[in-house]
Design an enzyme around this catalytic site. Sequence first.
Site, PDB file in Angstrom:
ATOM      1  N   ASN A   8       0.862  -1.188   0.000  1.00 15.82           N
ATOM      2  CA  ASN A   8       0.000   0.000   0.000  1.00 15.82           C
ATOM      3  C   ASN A   8       0.894   1.233   0.000  1.00 15.82           C
ATOM      4  O   ASN A   8       1.531   1.530   1.007  1.00 15.82           O
ATOM      5  CB  ASN A   8      -0.897  -0.038   1.249  1.00 15.82           C
ATOM      6  N   LYS A  10       0.014   4.287  -0.152  1.00 16.10           N
ATOM      7  CA  LYS A  10      -0.600   5.469   0.485  1.00 16.10           C
ATOM      8  C   LYS A  10      -0.394   6.698  -0.415  1.00 16.10           C
ATOM      9  O   LYS A  10      -0.430   6.565  -1.629  1.00 16.10           O
ATOM     10  CB  LYS A  10      -0.041   5.661   1.897  1.00 16.10           C
ATOM     11  N   HIS A  93      -9.524   1.083   5.076  1.00 18.43           N
ATOM     12  CA  HIS A  93      -8.237   1.315   5.737  1.00 18.43           C
ATOM     13  C   HIS A  93      -8.449   2.312   6.876  1.00 18.43           C
ATOM     14  O   HIS A  93      -9.219   3.265   6.740  1.00 18.43           O
ATOM     15  CB  HIS A  93      -7.209   1.857   4.738  1.00 18.43           C
ATOM     16  N   GLU A  95      -6.840   4.731   7.921  1.00 17.19           N
ATOM     17  CA  GLU A  95      -6.598   6.145   7.567  1.00 17.19           C
ATOM     18  C   GLU A  95      -7.789   6.718   6.805  1.00 17.19           C
ATOM     19  O   GLU A  95      -8.111   7.903   6.942  1.00 17.19           O
ATOM     20  CB  GLU A  95      -5.289   6.256   6.756  1.00 17.19           C
ATOM     21  N   GLU A 163      -5.115  -4.862  10.720  1.00 17.64           N
ATOM     22  CA  GLU A 163      -4.085  -3.829  10.893  1.00 17.64           C
ATOM     23  C   GLU A 163      -4.339  -3.069  12.195  1.00 17.64           C
ATOM     24  O   GLU A 163      -5.132  -2.114  12.214  1.00 17.64           O
ATOM     25  CB  GLU A 163      -4.114  -2.829   9.731  1.00 17.64           C
ATOM     26  N   GLY A 169       2.869   2.296  10.779  1.00 22.02           N
ATOM     27  CA  GLY A 169       3.865   3.361  10.631  1.00 22.02           C
ATOM     28  C   GLY A 169       4.612   3.702  11.906  1.00 22.02           C
ATOM     29  O   GLY A 169       5.262   4.746  11.985  1.00 22.02           O
ATOM     30  N   SER A 208       3.675  -2.090  10.217  1.00 21.25           N
ATOM     31  CA  SER A 208       5.122  -2.162  10.445  1.00 21.25           C
ATOM     32  C   SER A 208       5.763  -3.478  10.022  1.00 21.25           C
ATOM     33  O   SER A 208       6.724  -3.929  10.644  1.00 21.25           O
ATOM     34  CB  SER A 208       5.456  -1.838  11.908  1.00 21.25           C
ATOM     35  N   GLY A 230       5.124   1.282   4.345  1.00 24.25           N
ATOM     36  CA  GLY A 230       6.415   1.902   4.052  1.00 24.25           C
ATOM     37  C   GLY A 230       7.416   0.990   3.353  1.00 24.25           C
ATOM     38  O   GLY A 230       8.125   1.425   2.432  1.00 24.25           O
TER      39      GLY A 230
HETATM   40  P1  13P Z   1       3.236   0.424   7.544  1.00 21.66           P
HETATM   41  O1  13P Z   1       3.718  -0.889   6.965  1.00 21.66           O
HETATM   42  O2  13P Z   1       3.979   1.607   6.978  1.00 21.66           O
HETATM   43  O3  13P Z   1       3.172   0.371   9.024  1.00 21.66           O
HETATM   44  O4  13P Z   1       1.721   0.626   7.026  1.00 21.66           O
HETATM   45  C1  13P Z   1       0.829  -0.413   7.182  1.00 21.66           C
HETATM   46  C2  13P Z   1      -0.415  -0.083   6.443  1.00 21.66           C
HETATM   47  O5  13P Z   1      -1.173   0.787   6.831  1.00 21.66           O
HETATM   48  C3  13P Z   1      -0.688  -0.820   5.208  1.00 21.66           C
HETATM   49  O6  13P Z   1      -1.973  -0.618   4.757  1.00 21.66           O
END
Ligand code: 13P
Length: 257
Positions: A8, A10, A93, A95, A163, A169, A208, A230
């Site tokens: 992802n 983002k 998600h 976010e 998640e 993150g 993460s 990330g």
């Molecule tokens: P990270 O791997 O950066 O923690 O993000 C996870 C995420 O939100 C994937 O959708």
Amino acid sequence: MRPLIAGNWKMNGVGESLAEICAVAQWIAETGPNADIFIFPPFTLVARAVVAASNRIGIGGQDCHALPSGAFTGDVSAEMLADAGATAVIVGHSERRQSCRLTDAMVAARTTAARRAGLLAIVCIGETAEQHDGGLAQNVVIAQLEGSIPPDANSTTTVVAYEPIWAIGTGRTPSLEEISRMHSCIRAQLEGRFGEDGSRLRILYGGSVNTTNAATILAAPNVDGALVGGASLRAGEFAEIVGTSTGSSSLRSPFAL
Ligand code: 13P
């Protein structure tokens, strides 16, 4: 179960980032990992990412509206994503749940829209830090699962991604025991609801995931893949995580890490 590894991106990536997708596609062609691989770039890159992926990586959107079209400024429908060549979409998600104030019912409607447009839906669920610390994680996740996955979902149209919000993150992950416990709880719910098909519905872990912890997390029971943020932005790291998921140490990324 064949693992599914999804990246992802983002709100990251411009035209030159497509080189990362080309590099992963090339690596897949050379090593043939036994995994389904998806990348979710921002909307602006979806159509170009489909070309860069050369049918070796599924490309998806990071959200979709429940309706096929209409006066919804800034939104993109599942049909539009399919038209751009996408084969999947992330819905719910955390976010997006936060920034768009999405309810579970809205996430379920988007999951239905994905199916209508022929897209695989990756439905995200997960508790906040406060809910985790208060011992409410399982209750929260069960309620989200119940409300966000529509009754007509099945293992070929739908994937669940657990998640925990506090792990996204942050570099923090739940203990392996916590991940295993939550994934088996999710599995039990899915089997209770969808019977035998519930045992085939893939459950991804996200939050993460990186090249160091991926092997351990992906080997846990009922972890059928990962949703990587990330660490999916660079081909080398992402390919290494994909290689790890197949349990084969010979599948190492050829890219400098
Ligand atoms: P990270 O791997 O950066 O923690 O993000 C996870 C995420 O939100 C994937 O959708």
